[in-house]
Design a protein around this motif. Structure first.
Motif, mmCIF file in Angstrom:
data_model
loop_
_atom_site.group_PDB
_atom_site.id
_atom_site.type_symbol
_atom_site.label_atom_id
_atom_site.label_comp_id
_atom_site.label_asym_id
_atom_site.label_seq_id
_atom_site.Cartn_x
_atom_site.Cartn_y
_atom_site.Cartn_z
ATOM 1 N N ASN A 46 0.839 -1.194 0.000
ATOM 2 C CA ASN A 46 0.000 0.000 0.000
ATOM 3 C C ASN A 46 0.878 1.249 0.000
ATOM 4 O OD1 ASN A 46 -1.827 2.098 0.559
ATOM 5 N ND2 ASN A 46 -3.157 0.732 1.716
ATOM 6 N N TYR A 48 0.043 4.347 0.466
ATOM 7 C CA TYR A 48 -0.330 5.252 1.543
ATOM 8 C C TYR A 48 0.346 4.846 2.849
ATOM 9 C CZ TYR A 48 -3.949 7.106 -1.522
ATOM 10 O OH TYR A 48 -4.619 7.689 -2.567
ATOM 11 N N SER A 52 3.047 7.325 4.676
ATOM 12 C CA SER A 52 2.721 7.768 6.036
ATOM 13 C C SER A 52 3.723 7.227 7.050
ATOM 14 C CB SER A 52 1.302 7.333 6.401
ATOM 15 O OG SER A 52 1.172 5.920 6.361
ATOM 16 N N VAL A 239 -7.423 0.183 14.549
ATOM 17 C CA VAL A 239 -7.786 1.089 13.466
ATOM 18 C C VAL A 239 -8.273 2.423 14.017
ATOM 19 C CG1 VAL A 239 -9.390 1.450 11.557
ATOM 20 C CG2 VAL A 239 -8.296 -0.781 11.865
ATOM 21 N N ILE A 243 -6.312 6.284 13.754
ATOM 22 C CA ILE A 243 -6.937 7.475 13.180
ATOM 23 C C ILE A 243 -7.117 8.562 14.238
ATOM 24 C CG2 ILE A 243 -9.011 8.339 12.025
ATOM 25 C CD1 ILE A 243 -9.330 5.611 10.736
ATOM 26 N N ILE A 302 -3.655 10.022 9.830
ATOM 27 C CA ILE A 302 -4.938 9.639 9.225
ATOM 28 C C ILE A 302 -4.709 8.674 8.062
ATOM 29 C CG2 ILE A 302 -6.911 10.497 7.925
ATOM 30 C CD1 ILE A 302 -6.875 12.987 9.647
ATOM 31 N N MET A 303 -3.698 8.947 7.232
ATOM 32 C CA MET A 303 -3.369 8.038 6.133
ATOM 33 C C MET A 303 -2.965 6.670 6.658
ATOM 34 S SD MET A 303 -1.210 10.606 3.630
ATOM 35 C CE MET A 303 -0.515 9.224 2.737
ATOM 36 N N GLY A 305 -3.927 5.312 9.498
ATOM 37 C CA GLY A 305 -5.132 4.663 9.995
ATOM 38 C C GLY A 305 -6.005 4.107 8.881
ATOM 39 N N GLU A 306 -6.116 4.848 7.797
ATOM 40 C CA GLU A 306 -6.916 4.372 6.663
ATOM 41 C C GLU A 306 -6.281 3.133 6.034
ATOM 42 O OE1 GLU A 306 -9.810 5.306 5.419
ATOM 43 O OE2 GLU A 306 -10.117 6.819 6.975
ATOM 44 N N ALA A 307 -4.962 3.135 5.912
ATOM 45 C CA ALA A 307 -4.282 1.968 5.347
ATOM 46 C C ALA A 307 -4.459 0.740 6.233
ATOM 47 C CB ALA A 307 -2.795 2.276 5.156
ATOM 48 N N ARG A 309 -6.940 0.224 8.317
ATOM 49 C CA ARG A 309 -8.353 -0.164 8.243
ATOM 50 C C ARG A 309 -8.622 -0.996 6.995
ATOM 51 N NH1 ARG A 309 -12.978 1.972 5.820
ATOM 52 N NH2 ARG A 309 -11.734 3.652 4.923
ATOM 53 N N ASN A 310 -8.097 -0.572 5.871
ATOM 54 C CA ASN A 310 -8.305 -1.318 4.633
ATOM 55 C C ASN A 310 -7.644 -2.693 4.678
ATOM 56 O OD1 ASN A 310 -9.704 0.870 3.595
ATOM 57 N ND2 ASN A 310 -7.914 1.724 2.569
#
Length: 317
Positions: A46, A48, A52, A239, A243, A302-303, A305-307, A309-310
């Motif tokens: 990933n 991101y 990050s 997660v 974030i 935030i990036m 956390g999003e990575a 989470r995915n």
């Protein structure tokens, strides 16, 4: 009379190990990966996550050893020579690289040394609310009944208090607002979301067959909680915590900007933004650089956390 040689050869072929008869270039079966192993394999691909992680590692390095990046003092000023001095963008890494503020202090030096306060607040608040909220959510979700009713009502009471407004009221009662006072105030009000997330995850996990099997085999409550339920309920908590870390850094800067968070002589990006507002027309660089640094830091978490989470949610792949 049967051929003894052919019979012996056929017997040898029948008992020969599979590796002797399989072709050398046969594909090997991949070992089954766990949720965490599969998530790590996905994170490594990933972009991101990579970007990050590099940014966060760089920020942690700055926070731990600020003198590696500047030898200038963040508190020493010179009103005669450097009052609102313009940025010297050609002198990379120098004291006047980003200019000087209204007290003649190096903006670059204050950016570097202000990283520590923001990172400490974000990481410490996240660690406290994750442990406290996770523990309360795990107890409420596993035991249910009276435990669930009491802890859920306590969570609802704290959840009904506006986060920033409650932090302002708590911090207003302190005459000296240090980093640890701000950490305590944010953690005191920020654990409710973690408790709700953990409670829902535990209620789902405790219905699994392996938990019922552990109970049938006579495993104790602590073993079931920490060996079977906690490892399988941690994914959503991690997660949310990742974030939320950026949000706590932003909350600290907001409170400092309002004059209710960190205060001088503590060096903080929020303090610098607050003191730079009056000079925005004549010296916008004093406000610009700490705002950019704050935005990059919050965006990096935030990036991340999003990575995460995915990677941990199979439905999003």
């Amino acid at each position: 009379m049967p051929d003894v040689t052919k019979t012996a050869a056929s017997v040898d072929d029948a008992v020969a190990p599979p590796s002797a008869t399989e072709p050398k270039d046969a594909p090997k079966q991949e070992k089954a990966r766990s949720l965490w192993g599969d998530a790590w394999a996905d994170l490594r691909r990933n972009p991101y996550f990579i970007v990050s992680s590099v940014l966060i590692a760089f920020l942690l390095l700055i926070a731990a050893w600020p003198t590696l990046f500047t030898s200038a003092s963040p508190t020493a000023g010179d009103l005669v020579k450097h009052f609102l001095g313009k940025p010297e963008l050609g002198n990379i890494g120098s004291e006047g690289w980003f200019g000087y503020d209204q007290q003649g202090r190096s903006v670059y030096a204050r950016l570097i040394h202000g990283t520590r306060a923001s990172i400490i607040v974000g990481i410490c608040v996240t660690a406290i609310v994750t442990v406290l909220g996770g523990l309360m959510g795990m107890i409420a979700g596993y035991f249910g009944g009276v435990w669930d009713a009491v802890l859920s009502r306590i969570t609802d009471i704290f959840f009904g208090i506006p986060f920033l407004l409650g932090a302002m009221v708590v911090l207003q009662s302190f005459t000296e607002r240090t980093v640890w006072v701000v950490v305590g105030a944010l953690a005191f009000l920020g654990w409710t979301q973690m408790a709700r997330v953990m409670r829902g995850a535990v209620i789902t996990v405790k219905q699994a067959d392996y938990v019922h099997a552990a109970k049938a085999l006579g495993a104790g409550t602590s073993r079931i909680l920490f060996r079977h339920i906690l490892p399988n309920a941690m994914a959503p908590l991690i997660v949310v915590a990742t974030i939320a870390l950026g949000g706590y850094i932003s909350a600290e800067a907001t409170l400092s900007y309002l004059g209710l968070g960190l205060a001088a002589p503590t060096v903080s990006w929020g303090v610098d933004v607050s003191t730079a507002v009056d000079q925005i027309r004549v010296a916008p660089h004093v406000l610009l650089w700490p705002s950019i640094m704050l935005s990059i830091t919050v965006l990096a978490f935030i990036m991340l956390g999003e990575a995460v989470r995915n990677a941990l949610d199979p439905k999003l792949r």
